[in-house]
Every structure is written in C-alpha cells, then in structure tokens.
Design a protein around this motif. Structure first.
Motif, PDB file in Angstrom:
ATOM      1  N   GLU A  90       0.875  -1.175   0.000  1.00  0.00           N
ATOM      2  CA  GLU A  90       0.000   0.000   0.000  1.00  0.00           C
ATOM      3  C   GLU A  90       0.909   1.220   0.000  1.00  0.00           C
ATOM      4  OE1 GLU A  90      -2.985  -0.290   3.075  1.00  0.00           O
ATOM      5  OE2 GLU A  90      -3.954  -1.869   1.906  1.00  0.00           O
ATOM      6  N   VAL A  92       1.244   5.020   0.535  1.00  0.00           N
ATOM      7  CA  VAL A  92       0.549   6.147   1.167  1.00  0.00           C
ATOM      8  C   VAL A  92       1.326   7.425   0.871  1.00  0.00           C
ATOM      9  CG1 VAL A  92      -0.081   7.202   3.390  1.00  0.00           C
ATOM     10  CG2 VAL A  92      -0.610   4.791   2.950  1.00  0.00           C
ATOM     11  N   ARG A  94       1.543  11.478   1.669  1.00  0.00           N
ATOM     12  CA  ARG A  94       1.102  12.415   2.717  1.00  0.00           C
ATOM     13  C   ARG A  94       1.594  13.835   2.425  1.00  0.00           C
ATOM     14  NH1 ARG A  94      -0.512   9.515   7.245  1.00  0.00           N
ATOM     15  NH2 ARG A  94       0.264   7.377   7.346  1.00  0.00           N
ATOM     16  N   ALA A  98      -1.502  13.426   9.693  1.00  0.00           N
ATOM     17  CA  ALA A  98      -2.806  12.973  10.206  1.00  0.00           C
ATOM     18  C   ALA A  98      -2.705  11.469  10.426  1.00  0.00           C
ATOM     19  CB  ALA A  98      -3.942  13.275   9.220  1.00  0.00           C
ATOM     20  N   GLY A  99      -3.635  10.934  11.177  1.00  0.00           N
ATOM     21  CA  GLY A  99      -3.743   9.487  11.332  1.00  0.00           C
ATOM     22  C   GLY A  99      -2.496   8.859  11.915  1.00  0.00           C
ATOM     23  N   SER A 100      -2.046   7.774  11.282  1.00  0.00           N
ATOM     24  CA  SER A 100      -0.986   6.954  11.897  1.00  0.00           C
ATOM     25  C   SER A 100       0.343   7.692  12.036  1.00  0.00           C
ATOM     26  CB  SER A 100      -0.805   5.653  11.116  1.00  0.00           C
ATOM     27  OG  SER A 100      -0.222   5.891   9.867  1.00  0.00           O
ATOM     28  N   TYR A 121       3.450   0.282   3.005  1.00  0.00           N
ATOM     29  CA  TYR A 121       2.945  -0.673   3.995  1.00  0.00           C
ATOM     30  C   TYR A 121       2.805  -2.014   3.302  1.00  0.00           C
ATOM     31  CZ  TYR A 121       1.759   3.422   6.829  1.00  0.00           C
ATOM     32  OH  TYR A 121       1.823   4.579   7.561  1.00  0.00           O
ATOM     33  N   ASP A 129      -1.096  -4.805   8.118  1.00  0.00           N
ATOM     34  CA  ASP A 129      -0.450  -3.905   7.136  1.00  0.00           C
ATOM     35  C   ASP A 129       0.699  -3.090   7.750  1.00  0.00           C
ATOM     36  OD1 ASP A 129      -2.424  -4.800   5.396  1.00  0.00           O
ATOM     37  OD2 ASP A 129      -3.605  -2.968   5.493  1.00  0.00           O
ATOM     38  N   ASP A 175      -3.870  13.189   2.766  1.00  0.00           N
ATOM     39  CA  ASP A 175      -3.110  11.972   2.443  1.00  0.00           C
ATOM     40  C   ASP A 175      -4.012  11.014   1.674  1.00  0.00           C
ATOM     41  OD1 ASP A 175      -4.717  10.625   4.330  1.00  0.00           O
ATOM     42  OD2 ASP A 175      -3.272  10.939   5.927  1.00  0.00           O
ATOM     43  N   LYS A 177      -4.104   6.669  -0.161  1.00  0.00           N
ATOM     44  CA  LYS A 177      -3.464   5.371  -0.378  1.00  0.00           C
ATOM     45  C   LYS A 177      -3.652   4.920  -1.826  1.00  0.00           C
ATOM     46  CE  LYS A 177      -5.565   1.619   0.262  1.00  0.00           C
ATOM     47  NZ  LYS A 177      -6.184   0.525  -0.529  1.00  0.00           N
ATOM     48  N   ASP A 200     -12.818   6.639   0.719  1.00  0.00           N
ATOM     49  CA  ASP A 200     -12.443   5.519   1.601  1.00  0.00           C
ATOM     50  C   ASP A 200     -10.941   5.514   1.872  1.00  0.00           C
ATOM     51  OD1 ASP A 200     -14.914   4.408   1.987  1.00  0.00           O
ATOM     52  OD2 ASP A 200     -14.492   2.523   0.951  1.00  0.00           O
ATOM     53  N   GLY A 201     -10.156   5.939   0.896  1.00  0.00           N
ATOM     54  CA  GLY A 201      -8.700   5.807   1.014  1.00  0.00           C
ATOM     55  C   GLY A 201      -7.971   7.129   0.939  1.00  0.00           C
ATOM     56  N   CYS A 202      -8.712   8.227   1.133  1.00  0.00           N
ATOM     57  CA  CYS A 202      -8.099   9.565   1.097  1.00  0.00           C
ATOM     58  C   CYS A 202      -8.518  10.311   2.359  1.00  0.00           C
ATOM     59  CB  CYS A 202      -8.614  10.403  -0.075  1.00  0.00           C
ATOM     60  SG  CYS A 202      -8.358   9.730  -1.712  1.00  0.00           S
ATOM     61  N   ARG A 203      -7.698  11.235   2.830  1.00  0.00           N
ATOM     62  CA  ARG A 203      -8.176  12.204   3.814  1.00  0.00           C
ATOM     63  C   ARG A 203      -8.423  13.509   3.070  1.00  0.00           C
ATOM     64  NH1 ARG A 203      -4.908   9.392   7.742  1.00  0.00           N
ATOM     65  NH2 ARG A 203      -6.357   8.585   9.287  1.00  0.00           N
ATOM     66  N   ARG A 219     -14.544   6.169  10.904  1.00  0.00           N
ATOM     67  CA  ARG A 219     -13.532   5.650  11.844  1.00  0.00           C
ATOM     68  C   ARG A 219     -13.687   6.291  13.225  1.00  0.00           C
ATOM     69  NH1 ARG A 219      -9.740   7.111   7.635  1.00  0.00           N
ATOM     70  NH2 ARG A 219      -9.098   5.304   6.411  1.00  0.00           N
TER      71      ARG A 219
HETATM   72  N1  UDP Z   1      -5.465   4.029   4.094  1.00  0.00           N
HETATM   73  C1  UDP Z   1      -6.237   3.135   3.369  1.00  0.00           C
HETATM   74  N2  UDP Z   1      -6.201   1.820   3.684  1.00  0.00           N
HETATM   75  C2  UDP Z   1      -5.457   1.329   4.695  1.00  0.00           C
HETATM   76  C3  UDP Z   1      -4.676   2.246   5.448  1.00  0.00           C
HETATM   77  C4  UDP Z   1      -4.717   3.582   5.119  1.00  0.00           C
HETATM   78  O1  UDP Z   1      -6.934   3.531   2.436  1.00  0.00           O
HETATM   79  O2  UDP Z   1      -5.466   0.107   4.930  1.00  0.00           O
HETATM   80  C5  UDP Z   1      -5.487   5.460   3.756  1.00  0.00           C
HETATM   81  C6  UDP Z   1      -6.233   6.275   4.783  1.00  0.00           C
HETATM   82  O3  UDP Z   1      -7.581   6.463   4.394  1.00  0.00           O
HETATM   83  C7  UDP Z   1      -5.489   7.590   4.775  1.00  0.00           C
HETATM   84  C8  UDP Z   1      -4.068   7.210   4.357  1.00  0.00           C
HETATM   85  O4  UDP Z   1      -4.164   5.932   3.756  1.00  0.00           O
HETATM   86  O5  UDP Z   1      -6.020   8.442   3.785  1.00  0.00           O
HETATM   87  C9  UDP Z   1      -3.113   7.169   5.515  1.00  0.00           C
HETATM   88  O6  UDP Z   1      -3.627   6.342   6.516  1.00  0.00           O
HETATM   89  P1  UDP Z   1      -2.900   6.191   7.925  1.00  0.00           P
HETATM   90  O7  UDP Z   1      -1.585   5.516   7.737  1.00  0.00           O
HETATM   91  O8  UDP Z   1      -2.874   7.499   8.613  1.00  0.00           O
HETATM   92  O9  UDP Z   1      -3.759   5.132   8.684  1.00  0.00           O
HETATM   93  P2  UDP Z   1      -5.029   5.235   9.615  1.00  0.00           P
HETATM   94  O10 UDP Z   1      -5.003   6.500  10.375  1.00  0.00           O
HETATM   95  O11 UDP Z   1      -6.171   5.136   8.664  1.00  0.00           O
HETATM   96  O12 UDP Z   1      -4.871   4.028  10.481  1.00  0.00           O
END
Ligand code: UDP
Length: 260
Positions: A90, A92, A94, A98-100, A121, A129, A175, A177, A200-203, A219
């Motif tokens: 995956e 990502v 950024r 934000a997030g992780s 990832y 992941d 961010d 993915k 689903d996969g963007c912020r 979430r």
């Molecule tokens: N993301 C995703 N699928 C995943 C993990 C992350 O689409 O399995 C996207 C998520 O929506 C965000 C970006 O990747 O836009 C970064 O995600 P992050 O690592 O911050 O993880 P999270 O906070 O979602 O655990």
C-alpha cells in the motif's frame, strides 16, 4: 445481476470474472471497515459514489498519462477493469500530518509536512499492514527496484494532480493510499495504477472549515459520512442532474426508502 464467477471478496469490493480474458468486474459495496476490520459498518450509497468518484479520478489521471486498470463503468456499482497482479504494497502519500503518522511520531494532526512523504505498507491483514522501508521491498522481492521507481514517480505525479484537482473544489488533500499492479504481456509486465481512489482511502478536509469529508467520519464516529461522501461527489460535479440524472435520483430514492 447474472451469476458470474466471484474471484475475491474484499472489505469494500467484490471482484468478478470479466466478460473477456484479462478483465475483471469491480463491484463497490456499501460496507465500511476500519482499524484492520475491527470496526465494521455500512455507509449507505457509498458503493455508488465511490464507483463514480473512482471512475472520474482514474479517467482524469489517464488524461495526464498515468496508466490505470480502469476500462469503463458498467452501472451504478460496477466497473470493468484490467486484470493485474497486485503488488502487495500500500503506497501512502502524505502532504499533511494525520492518522498513523501523527500517532507514531507525535506530530499534530493538520501540521503541513515540510515536503510530500511516500510511505509503504506491506499488504497483509494478519499482520495489520505494517509500515515497511524500501529495503524490505527489495529484500523480500515484493517489487523490483525498477518497478519501485515507476511506482514512486507515478505516486508523486498523482499527488500533484490530485492536490490541484481537490484544491479547485475547496478540498485539502491531506493523504491517500494507492495500489499498483503488474499488467502482464507475455513475459513482460508493466506497472499500472489499480484498485480505487475514493474518500475511503483519502483524507479530504474542507479548506475553509477543516471539516472531514472522508472515511475518518466513520472511523472516529463523527457521523454524517453519507453526506460527506456525497459532498465530495457533488463538488466534483458528479451529482449534477445535467451530467446524468441516474445517480442523483437513485441516491434520493435510496434515502427516501430509509425514511431519511
Ligand atoms: N489508508 C487506506 N487503507 C489502509 C490504510 C490507510 O486507504 O489500509 C489510507 C487512509 O484512508 C489515509 C491514508 O491511507 O487516507 C493514511 O492512513 P494512515 O496511515 O494514517 O492510517 P489510519 O489512520 O487510517 O490508520
């Protein structure tokens, strides 16, 4: 829907065998998961909107020369795509913390990053992941160095394009993915963009109010996820009656059925 052979069922999509060899049908579900599927739910109408948003983004990306798996949208919830061998990574991208990354490194959410970061990832649900370095990718042979060069170059171009596309409709691309796949032609393969690009996969944050217009609403139990996804589609011009009434009418019908 005719009975086609199901190839795979994921968290948000089902893949069916396509009408011709080398093609696949992606069916977009309303199911939503978070935290490695520990949290499960549905976002009404999400599949319809993500199908449409992903079609739009992939089409625009193809116009700037990004090769993608997208062939055409078939109906409200399905699109025809090229069959690829998914690279188990995956990607990502950024622009803003934000997030992780905020959690892992203690950077305040909303802090712009000094420059765009690409993270990788390993796609493995059992392991949740995990974050990996490029060295792991080469070491375990998940992708070659040449493939990683293509992937990182495409990720940067996609980010530049998408930042502008969203800025034009008042949305900050925090961010997102990406997933890539190998398109085989005999003994040779090339890397193309696969999977989907959707809220689903963007912020996606409103540029003025900072309101979250993405899956973080689900979430983080913020509520209003259906409206947020619709708002992104609306701003992209995908819910205008002039562009084809079916989505608008069907979404409204769906909402009326549920008494909303
Ligand atoms: N993301 C995703 N699928 C995943 C993990 C992350 O689409 O399995 C996207 C998520 O929506 C965000 C970006 O990747 O836009 C970064 O995600 P992050 O690592 O911050 O993880 P999270 O906070 O979602 O655990």
């Amino acid at each position: 829907m005719s009975r086609r052979r199901q190839i795979y069922e994921g968290k948000a999509k089902i893949l069916y065998e396509g009408p011709e060899p080398g093609t696949i049908i992606q069916y977009f579900k309303d199911d939503a998961t978070a935290f490695n599927a520990q949290k499960k739910g549905t976002i009404n109408g999400k599949g319809v909107i993500n199908n449409r948003i992903s079609e739009y983004v992939f089409t625009r990306l193809s116009h700037i020369g990004i090769p993608t798996h997208f062939i055409k949208r078939l109906n409200m919830r399905e699109q025809l795509v090229r069959q690829v061998e998914i690279v188990p990574i995956e990607v990502v991208v950024r622009n803003v913390a934000a997030g992780s990354i905020s959690k892992r490194l203690g950077i305040a959410e909303g802090e712009p990053l000094p420059h765009t970061l690409i993270e990788y990832y390993f796609k493995n649900d059992e392991l949740g992941d995990p974050l990996i370095a490029e060295e792991h990718i080469a070491c375990f042979g998940w992708a070659s160095n040449e493939e990683m060069q293509d992937i990182s170059a495409m990720a940067i171009r996609i980010n530049d394009f998408m930042c502008g596309m969203f800025a034009a409709i008042g949305i900050r691309l925090v961010d997102f993915k990406l997933e890539f796949g190998r398109l085989w032609d005999g003994d040779y393969s090339r890397i193309i963009l696969a999977d989907e690009i959707s809220p689903d996969g963007c912020r996606l944050w409103d540029m003025i109010t900072g309101e979250k217009l993405d899956k973080d609403r689900f979430r983080r139990d913020l509520g209003g996820e259906e409206e947020a996804y619709q708002e992104v589609a609306r701003r992209l011009g995908l819910l205008d009656t002039d562009n084809g009434p079916s989505e608008v009418l069907d979404l409204n019908a769906h909402r009326k059925l549920r008494g909303k």
